[in-house]
Write a protein that holds these residues in place. Structure first.
Motif, PDB file in Angstrom:
ATOM      1  N   LEU A  58       0.834  -1.210   0.000  1.00  0.00           N
ATOM      2  CA  LEU A  58       0.000   0.000   0.000  1.00  0.00           C
ATOM      3  C   LEU A  58       0.867   1.259   0.000  1.00  0.00           C
ATOM      4  CD1 LEU A  58      -2.923   1.163   0.241  1.00  0.00           C
ATOM      5  CD2 LEU A  58      -2.546   1.236   2.698  1.00  0.00           C
ATOM      6  N   GLY A  59       0.568   2.186  -0.904  1.00  0.00           N
ATOM      7  CA  GLY A  59       1.289   3.461  -0.959  1.00  0.00           C
ATOM      8  C   GLY A  59       2.577   3.411  -1.758  1.00  0.00           C
ATOM      9  N   ARG A  60       3.027   2.228  -2.130  1.00  0.00           N
ATOM     10  CA  ARG A  60       4.249   2.132  -2.941  1.00  0.00           C
ATOM     11  C   ARG A  60       3.907   2.388  -4.410  1.00  0.00           C
ATOM     12  NH1 ARG A  60       8.546  -0.202  -0.169  1.00  0.00           N
ATOM     13  NH2 ARG A  60       9.689   0.450  -2.021  1.00  0.00           N
ATOM     14  N   VAL A  61       4.938   2.574  -5.225  1.00  0.00           N
ATOM     15  CA  VAL A  61       4.724   2.912  -6.637  1.00  0.00           C
ATOM     16  C   VAL A  61       5.151   1.727  -7.497  1.00  0.00           C
ATOM     17  CG1 VAL A  61       5.260   4.562  -8.461  1.00  0.00           C
ATOM     18  CG2 VAL A  61       5.173   5.316  -6.074  1.00  0.00           C
ATOM     19  N   LEU A  62       4.286   1.306  -8.388  1.00  0.00           N
ATOM     20  CA  LEU A  62       4.586   0.157  -9.256  1.00  0.00           C
ATOM     21  C   LEU A  62       5.716   0.503 -10.220  1.00  0.00           C
ATOM     22  CD1 LEU A  62       1.045  -1.172 -10.208  1.00  0.00           C
ATOM     23  CD2 LEU A  62       2.843  -2.449  -9.013  1.00  0.00           C
ATOM     24  N   SER A  63       6.708  -0.377 -10.296  1.00  0.00           N
ATOM     25  CA  SER A  63       7.820  -0.125 -11.219  1.00  0.00           C
ATOM     26  C   SER A  63       7.638  -0.881 -12.543  1.00  0.00           C
ATOM     27  CB  SER A  63       9.146  -0.537 -10.564  1.00  0.00           C
ATOM     28  OG  SER A  63       9.140  -1.915 -10.277  1.00  0.00           O
ATOM     29  N   GLU A  64       6.586  -1.685 -12.620  1.00  0.00           N
ATOM     30  CA  GLU A  64       6.279  -2.394 -13.879  1.00  0.00           C
ATOM     31  C   GLU A  64       4.771  -2.408 -14.071  1.00  0.00           C
ATOM     32  OE1 GLU A  64       7.836  -6.390 -13.691  1.00  0.00           O
ATOM     33  OE2 GLU A  64       9.794  -5.658 -13.014  1.00  0.00           O
ATOM     34  N   HIS A  67       0.191  -7.257 -15.825  1.00  0.00           N
ATOM     35  CA  HIS A  67      -0.737  -7.908 -16.750  1.00  0.00           C
ATOM     36  C   HIS A  67      -1.386  -9.070 -16.010  1.00  0.00           C
ATOM     37  CE1 HIS A  67       0.571  -5.713 -20.361  1.00  0.00           C
ATOM     38  NE2 HIS A  67       1.709  -5.628 -19.699  1.00  0.00           N
ATOM     39  N   ALA A  68      -2.685  -9.231 -16.201  1.00  0.00           N
ATOM     40  CA  ALA A  68      -3.399 -10.289 -15.471  1.00  0.00           C
ATOM     41  C   ALA A  68      -2.912 -11.664 -15.919  1.00  0.00           C
ATOM     42  CB  ALA A  68      -4.898 -10.143 -15.712  1.00  0.00           C
ATOM     43  N   PRO A  69      -2.414 -12.479 -14.969  1.00  0.00           N
ATOM     44  CA  PRO A  69      -1.971 -13.824 -15.355  1.00  0.00           C
ATOM     45  C   PRO A  69      -3.143 -14.783 -15.566  1.00  0.00           C
ATOM     46  CG  PRO A  69      -1.569 -13.448 -13.017  1.00  0.00           C
ATOM     47  CD  PRO A  69      -2.158 -12.180 -13.551  1.00  0.00           C
ATOM     48  N   GLN A 174      -7.553 -12.218 -18.859  1.00  0.00           N
ATOM     49  CA  GLN A 174      -6.176 -12.712 -18.816  1.00  0.00           C
ATOM     50  C   GLN A 174      -5.334 -11.968 -19.859  1.00  0.00           C
ATOM     51  OE1 GLN A 174      -5.816 -16.906 -19.604  1.00  0.00           O
ATOM     52  NE2 GLN A 174      -3.749 -16.981 -18.794  1.00  0.00           N
ATOM     53  N   GLY A 175      -4.175 -11.478 -19.453  1.00  0.00           N
ATOM     54  CA  GLY A 175      -3.271 -10.783 -20.372  1.00  0.00           C
ATOM     55  C   GLY A 175      -3.476  -9.270 -20.407  1.00  0.00           C
ATOM     56  N   GLU A 176      -4.614  -8.815 -19.900  1.00  0.00           N
ATOM     57  CA  GLU A 176      -4.938  -7.386 -19.904  1.00  0.00           C
ATOM     58  C   GLU A 176      -3.988  -6.632 -18.960  1.00  0.00           C
ATOM     59  OE1 GLU A 176      -8.638  -4.885 -17.912  1.00  0.00           O
ATOM     60  OE2 GLU A 176      -9.019  -6.897 -18.651  1.00  0.00           O
ATOM     61  N   ARG A 177      -3.578  -5.388 -19.351  1.00  0.00           N
ATOM     62  CA  ARG A 177      -2.802  -4.560 -18.418  1.00  0.00           C
ATOM     63  C   ARG A 177      -3.773  -3.961 -17.414  1.00  0.00           C
ATOM     64  NH1 ARG A 177       0.295   0.749 -20.296  1.00  0.00           N
ATOM     65  NH2 ARG A 177      -1.859   1.414 -20.434  1.00  0.00           N
TER      66      ARG A 177
END
Ligand code: AMP
Ligand code: MG
Length: 440
Positions: A58-64, A67-69, A174-177
């Motif tokens: 929570l509160g962190r920033v996504l670095s990537e 995509h839904a597995p 599945q596969g969606e960002r």
């Protein structure tokens, strides 16, 4: 110029950005706020990446991008409690001519999920909210819409195919960002990661921001004041703002009006921090030694002085790619310039790509009759009045009035040489990240 400044520093001062070369003591030429921000943002790059457990995300920033597995829901499922049936079997059902369907007992919650037992002609399966639908079934009838007669149900009206039917992947395919790099992970993001079975999350490292307060008069909050001294409050305000922005503050403490000590503190913090914020000692008075201390460390000055108030003396600098932002010691000035200069910088270091400041307009609740030849950022709080966003001004607006910053969530941008502002005027505001709830 202070006598403790060595000759080489005098030379460096003359060459420093913005200084007029013929008069050492003259003020550097102020830059526009937007220019200063632009210069700072050039150096506001993410400080690194890592992986973190979902419980701390929570509160962190996504670095990537994520995509839904898998599909969500992972299978075709029922949205309610009832009976899964084949729409063609009930197409002719009426009250006078009900259709009887046989309940397939082996297809119920728990064992119909294997997807192997297919619903045959004139059969029904008991389903509950969220349970997988057996192959063959294309509609779910509500429990209360049928009459149960032992191992049969009586259906009295038809339903179109795929009513009350949730498709696999209709929520997230599945596969969606589903989450994007640079987004701050909010509670819903955490839930989505869990729903997708992602327990380790790629995030940017939280930047460490050192805070140094300068001034001989400053005393730590838990010490005794002597006459003429004041408590160091800026360290606490700025550290809290840094934490609120999502970064890690390092409270480096106070340092007196001594160029060598300031320089040493800056050098020390450059080793452990990703960015430095100082307050105090950055005007051009005899005791404002921060600029000289920076120059003694071979720091590149980006700008010194901004065409605005409060906080005109602000200085931006860089050493080995690390930003150093020096703010006026006046408490409201430090608060305002922190938000305008340091929050965009911290956002950049954190990997956030959008600006943390929202620029919009609001209607002034109060009049502000003072005029100024300088661009002025007044402190205020926003509220809604019958659907109109209004902004209430803090009572006193001087740069040293700490009370004007209390629950301030809007900086009103008053252009230089504006006429007196009457209540009801629409003004441009910089909305700050909200500081929460207050009680009037
Ligand atoms: P300066 O920017 O050093 O000229 O300081 C301007 C005003 O802010 C002076 O009245 C200082 O005493 C006050 N001040 C400077 N630093 C702090 C601080 N850390 N906390 C509270 N007040 C400060
Ligand atoms: Mg001072």
């Amino acid at each position: 110029m202070n006598s403790s400044v060595p000759q080489s520093q005098e030379a460096a001062l003359k060459m420093g950005s913005g200084f007029r070369s013929d008069r050492d003591k003259s003020s550097p030429q102020p830059v526009q706020l937007e220019t200063a921000i632009e210069m700072i943002l050039q150096y506001a790059q993410p400080v690194g990446t890592g992986k973190i457990g979902i419980r701390s995300a929570l509160g962190r920033v996504l670095s990537e991008d994520i995509h839904a597995p898998v599909n969500l829901p992972p299978f075709n499922r029922s949205p309610l409690d009832g009976y899964a049936v084949r729409s063609e079997d009930i197409a002719g059902a009426t009250t006078d001519n009900p259709v009887l369907l046989e309940i397939r007992k082996e297809i119920t919650t728990g064992n119909c999920g294997n997807g192997k037992v297919e619903l045959g002609k004139n059969q029904a399966a008991i389903v509950m909210t969220g349970t997988p639908l057996p192959p063959g079934a294309d509609v779910v009838i509500k429990l209360e819409d049928v009459r149960r007669i032992e191992q049969k149900i009586e259906v009295v009206s038809p339903l179109p195919a795929y009513s009350n039917y949730c498709f696999a992947g209709e929520d997230i395919r599945q596969g969606e960002r589903v989450l994007s790099r640079g987004s701050v992970i909010d509670p819903s993001s955490v839930g989505i990661l869990a729903a997708l079975g992602i327990s380790v999350v790629p995030v940017y490292r939280r930047p460490r921001v050192a805070i140094i307060s300068n001034g001989d008069e400053l005393v730590e909050v838990d010490k005794q004041l002597k006459p003429g001294q004041i408590f160091d409050s800026n360290s606490y305000t700025i550290a809290s703002c840094v934490r609120q922005a999502g970064a890690r503050p390092i409270m480096a403490g106070t340092v007196g009006d001594n160029m060598e000590l300031i320089a040493r503190k800056i050098a020390e913090m450059l080793k452990s921090a990703d960015m430095i914020i100082t307050t105090g000692g950055v005007s051009v008075g005899d005791f404002d030694l921060v600029r000289n201390a920076l120059l003694s460390q071979g720091v590149k000055i980006l700008f010194h002085r901004i065409a605005m108030r409060p906080g005109t003396p602000a200085l931006g600098a860089v050493k080995n790619g690390k930003l150093i932002i020096c703010l006026s010691g006046n408490q409201a000035a430090a608060f305002v310039t922190f938000h305008l200069l340091a929050t965009p910088a911290i956002a950049g270091l954190m990997g956030i790509t959008r600006s943390p400041l929202t620029i919009t307009t609001a209607v002034l609740h109060d009049s502000y009759l003072k005029t100024s030849t300088q661009r002025n950022f007044l402190r205020g709080r926003t509220f809604f009045d019958e659907g109109v966003l209004k902004v209430k001004l803090a009572e006193k607006q001087d740069p040293g009035i700490i009370h004007s910053t209390l629950y301030c969530n809007a900086l009103i941008d008053v252009p230089a040489n504006s006429a007196a502002l009457q209540a009801g005027t629409r003004v441009k505001i910089f909305l700050l990240p909200s500081t929460g709830m207050w009680q009037n």
